[in-house]
Design a protein around this motif. Structure first.
Motif, PDB file in Angstrom:
ATOM      1  N   UNK A  66       0.825  -1.204   0.000  1.00  0.00           N
ATOM      2  CA  UNK A  66       0.000   0.000   0.000  1.00  0.00           C
ATOM      3  C   UNK A  66       0.861   1.256   0.000  1.00  0.00           C
ATOM      4  N   UNK A  67       1.875   1.290   0.866  1.00  0.00           N
ATOM      5  CA  UNK A  67       2.731   2.468   0.985  1.00  0.00           C
ATOM      6  C   UNK A  67       3.716   2.531  -0.174  1.00  0.00           C
ATOM      7  N   UNK A  68       4.277   1.388  -0.526  1.00  0.00           N
ATOM      8  CA  UNK A  68       5.289   1.363  -1.577  1.00  0.00           C
ATOM      9  C   UNK A  68       4.713   1.808  -2.910  1.00  0.00           C
ATOM     10  N   UNK A  69       3.543   1.303  -3.263  1.00  0.00           N
ATOM     11  CA  UNK A  69       2.964   1.649  -4.563  1.00  0.00           C
ATOM     12  C   UNK A  69       2.554   3.120  -4.624  1.00  0.00           C
ATOM     13  N   UNK A  70       1.982   3.656  -3.545  1.00  0.00           N
ATOM     14  CA  UNK A  70       1.597   5.068  -3.554  1.00  0.00           C
ATOM     15  C   UNK A  70       2.828   5.966  -3.605  1.00  0.00           C
ATOM     16  N   UNK A  71       3.906   5.582  -2.910  1.00  0.00           N
ATOM     17  CA  UNK A  71       5.147   6.351  -2.945  1.00  0.00           C
ATOM     18  C   UNK A  71       5.785   6.271  -4.321  1.00  0.00           C
ATOM     19  N   UNK A  72       5.792   5.092  -4.882  1.00  0.00           N
ATOM     20  CA  UNK A  72       6.399   4.896  -6.194  1.00  0.00           C
ATOM     21  C   UNK A  72       5.640   5.668  -7.272  1.00  0.00           C
ATOM     22  N   UNK A  73       4.306   5.697  -7.169  1.00  0.00           N
ATOM     23  CA  UNK A  73       3.511   6.433  -8.151  1.00  0.00           C
ATOM     24  C   UNK A  73       3.838   7.920  -8.116  1.00  0.00           C
ATOM     25  N   UNK A  74       3.988   8.483  -6.920  1.00  0.00           N
ATOM     26  CA  UNK A  74       4.358   9.898  -6.807  1.00  0.00           C
ATOM     27  C   UNK A  74       5.760  10.155  -7.343  1.00  0.00           C
ATOM     28  N   UNK A  75       6.669   9.237  -7.057  1.00  0.00           N
ATOM     29  CA  UNK A  75       8.058   9.419  -7.474  1.00  0.00           C
ATOM     30  C   UNK A  75       8.187   9.353  -8.997  1.00  0.00           C
ATOM     31  N   UNK A  76       7.367   8.532  -9.631  1.00  0.00           N
ATOM     32  CA  UNK A  76       7.417   8.414 -11.092  1.00  0.00           C
ATOM     33  C   UNK A  76       6.950   9.684 -11.794  1.00  0.00           C
ATOM     34  N   UNK A  77       6.176  10.513 -11.081  1.00  0.00           N
ATOM     35  CA  UNK A  77       5.676  11.752 -11.664  1.00  0.00           C
ATOM     36  C   UNK A  77       6.639  12.926 -11.483  1.00  0.00           C
ATOM     37  N   UNK A  78       7.714  12.722 -10.725  1.00  0.00           N
ATOM     38  CA  UNK A  78       8.689  13.789 -10.483  1.00  0.00           C
ATOM     39  C   UNK A  78       9.738  13.776 -11.587  1.00  0.00           C
ATOM     40  N   UNK A  79       9.966  14.927 -12.175  1.00  0.00           N
ATOM     41  CA  UNK A  79      10.953  15.048 -13.254  1.00  0.00           C
ATOM     42  C   UNK A  79      12.361  14.819 -12.692  1.00  0.00           C
ATOM     43  N   UNK A  80      13.078  13.886 -13.309  1.00  0.00           N
ATOM     44  CA  UNK A  80      14.433  13.584 -12.850  1.00  0.00           C
ATOM     45  C   UNK A  80      15.378  14.772 -13.015  1.00  0.00           C
ATOM     46  N   UNK A  81      15.001  15.733 -13.857  1.00  0.00           N
ATOM     47  CA  UNK A  81      15.857  16.901 -14.049  1.00  0.00           C
ATOM     48  C   UNK A  81      15.979  17.739 -12.779  1.00  0.00           C
ATOM     49  N   UNK A  82      14.977  17.627 -11.875  1.00  0.00           N
ATOM     50  CA  UNK A  82      15.078  18.339 -10.597  1.00  0.00           C
ATOM     51  C   UNK A  82      16.274  17.831  -9.796  1.00  0.00           C
ATOM     52  N   UNK A  83      16.443  16.523  -9.764  1.00  0.00           N
ATOM     53  CA  UNK A  83      17.594  15.947  -9.058  1.00  0.00           C
ATOM     54  C   UNK A  83      18.900  16.347  -9.739  1.00  0.00           C
TER      55      UNK A  83
END
Length: 559
Positions: free
Chosen positions: A439-456
């Motif tokens: 439950x936590x892993x999938x919701x966290x992963x979904x948010x992380x996939x929407x973050x542009x890697x260019x920010x990092x």
């Protein structure tokens, strides 16, 4: 080089946890199922194939689960479509109450059904009195009772999934079909339903898994109806461990086959969000007679939804021993609440569940953050295997998960690192942690996939360290989804009964086990009080989680 070392350390920890908590316990079940009187044998599976009782239990579990999916889809899906596309008096109020069963764990829903629809329940007594009957007009047991409780408990999955999907659909496709002259029926079956496929598949999978894993309803309403979860429990109680393991393998295999079948053709990425302004809006009901009809139907449906929790609240104030043949309890008291809230022995199950669920939720959050980052930002050998392993505890019924731990950690071995969990306080927090991890892993992963890697990359190019980038850039953006998942994980752990009944320790029994114990002792008032308190705790946790996620989302949007 330093970053690679950090990733390697994280990966090692993840592999060890998943091997220790997922792979090894499930492998132990498989090996145990192949033992018979100290020898390797397929005798347990031969007994399953030749036992009419076990075959009936397997068939009952399958057809009731399929019927639960169909019934829940019809009711929950229809409610979502009606509330989304039609405007009528009371629509917003009805829509707000529709997902109410999500706040009630299955065990609590079962108890509420007993008080309301049971042979000595409020509604059955009222009908018997109106019709001048000597006994109850129906018997709340057997497959029909199990199916009714399942549909009530799980239709909210379809309502929630479909409602959410309707809010982000690409309505330009529906508008185009209308402009080309397609009928409403054609649009519904050939345009709208395909657009809703991801939501329907997700809700179907969740409903089927929960139905297959259901223990409370068959245990209390079975009426002699064999079910696989009951059969596993009875084999365990009868000290037939190897047979229970084989039955667990059968149940787990059916669940995994359903997982593969329901997701093999799912293509989430083909469905986009809403584009532009939709020509299709909520259609108001103009005819006054139809408005009144819709209002009356809405009141009836919502009444059926809220009656079980209201009944639970009413019974929590009823005085034990005074309610005999009356329709409603004749006397009311707050002594049930005083007994529970003032007696340390009564409070212990609540404290135990709060502590164990909190530990599990915190551990799940801390484990999910680096795991989600590794799964979305790095490539390594065996990543797909690890991703599958993280979903296994959720895909497997709670009975199987509990038995896997009971088998794997009852004696020290090199594979469990010499750890004995059976008989200790820690077994339930660990099981809750693994059970709610997806439950936590999938919701966290979904948010992380929407973050542009260019920010990092921008942060690192400006000289920021890995940990600074992770804590100041990535974490604020990921936390909303992680907190929402953690709140849901806490609520799920608080109401977990199926797994708890297999491995709990009497000295640290959770609230779900105490509720079942109070029912067996016919302390209905105390059982209802525990149910009310558990529902309130779950509601508060979900509201707090939603509020914290909203606050973090605001912080992240300001970065």
């Amino acid at each position: 080089m330093k970053d690679r070392l950090i990733f390697s350390c994280f990966l090692l920890v993840i592999c060890l946890v998943l091997f220790w908590g997922v792979f090894y316990p499930n492998l132990s079940i498989l090996f145990s199922s192949l033992e018979y009187k100290g020898n390797w044998s397929i005798a347990n599976y031969q007994e399953i194939l030749t036992s009419s009782l076990i075959l009936r239990a397997t068939w009952n579990s399958l057809w009731i689960s399929v019927a639960t999916v169909i019934g829940s889809a019809v009711i929950g899906g229809a409610m979502a479509l009606i509330f989304h596309f039609l405007e009528f008096p009371g629509r917003k109020f009805f829509a707000a109450l529709a997902p109410l069963p999500l706040l009630m764990p299955p065990l609590i829903g079962v108890i509420a059904f007993i008080f309301l629809y049971g042979e000595s329940g409020i509604l059955s007594r009222a009908v018997a009195k109106v019709l001048s009957l000597n006994g109850s007009p129906w018997r709340l047991n057997g497959p029909g009772a199990i199916l009714a409780v399942h549909i009530y408990s799980f239709y909210a999955f379809f309502y929630t999934f479909v409602s959410t999907s309707l809010k982000r659909l690409d309505y330009s496709l529906l508008d185009a079909a209308r402009s080309l002259g397609a009928s409403r029926i054609y649009i519904f079956f050939n345009v709208l339903l395909p657009l809703l496929k991801p939501a329907l598949v997700g809700a179907s999978l969740l409903t089927f898994m929960n139905s297959m894993a259901s223990f409370s309803a068959p245990y209390l309403f079975g009426g002699g109806t064999p079910m696989l979860t009951l059969q596993i429990f009875n084999s365990k109680v009868g000290n037939q461990w190897e047979l229970a393991m084989a039955e667990s393998v059968v149940l787990a295999s059916l669940s995994i086959i359903a997982l593969i079948f329901l997701t093999r053709n799912q293509q989430d990425k083909t469905f986009g969000g809403t584009k532009g302004v939709s020509l299709i809006s909520r259609h108001p009901i103009q005819n006054p007679l139809l408005q009144i009809t819709a209002l009356i139907i809405g009141i009836i449906v919502i009444t059926l939804i809220i009656l079980p929790p209201l009944t639970l609240l009413l019974i929590s104030f009823a005085q034990d021993g005074k309610w005999t043949t009356e329709i409603l309890p004749p006397t009311y008291t707050i002594s049930n609440y005083l007994n529970v809230l003032s007696n340390p022995n009564f409070l212990d199950p609540i404290y135990n569940s709060l502590i164990m669920s909190t530990l599990a939720a915190i551990a799940t959050l801390l484990f999910s953050l680096p795991t989600a980052y590794l799964f979305t930002r790095t490539k390594f050998f065996g990543k797909k295997v690890l991703e599958v392993l993280t979903m296994v505890p959720w895909a497997l019924p709670g009975t199987v998960l509990g038995l896997s731990f009971a088998t794997s950690f009852n004696r020290p071995t090199i594979f469990n690192f010499g750890v004995i969990l059976i008989g200790t306080f820690w077994i339930l927090p660990i099981v809750y942690f693994l059970r709610t991890l997806p439950l936590v892993l999938r919701s966290t992963q979904a948010n992380l996939e929407q973050i542009d890697e260019n920010l990092e990359k921008a942060s690192r190019s400006l000289g920021a360290s890995f940990f600074y980038t992770l804590t100041k850039v990535i974490l604020p953006l990921v936390l909303p989804g992680a907190i929402s998942g953690t709140a849901l994980a806490f609520a799920t752990a608080m109401g977990e009964f199926v797994t708890s009944v297999i491995v709990y320790v009497p000295t640290s029994r959770p609230i779900s086990i105490e509720i079942a114990s109070q029912l067996r002792a016919f302390h209905l008032g105390n059982a209802a009080v525990y149910g009310v308190l558990l529902t309130v705790i779950i509601a508060i946790s979900l509201l707090v989680g939603r509020r914290l996620a909203a606050m973090d989302s605001e912080v992240g949007s300001n970065l």
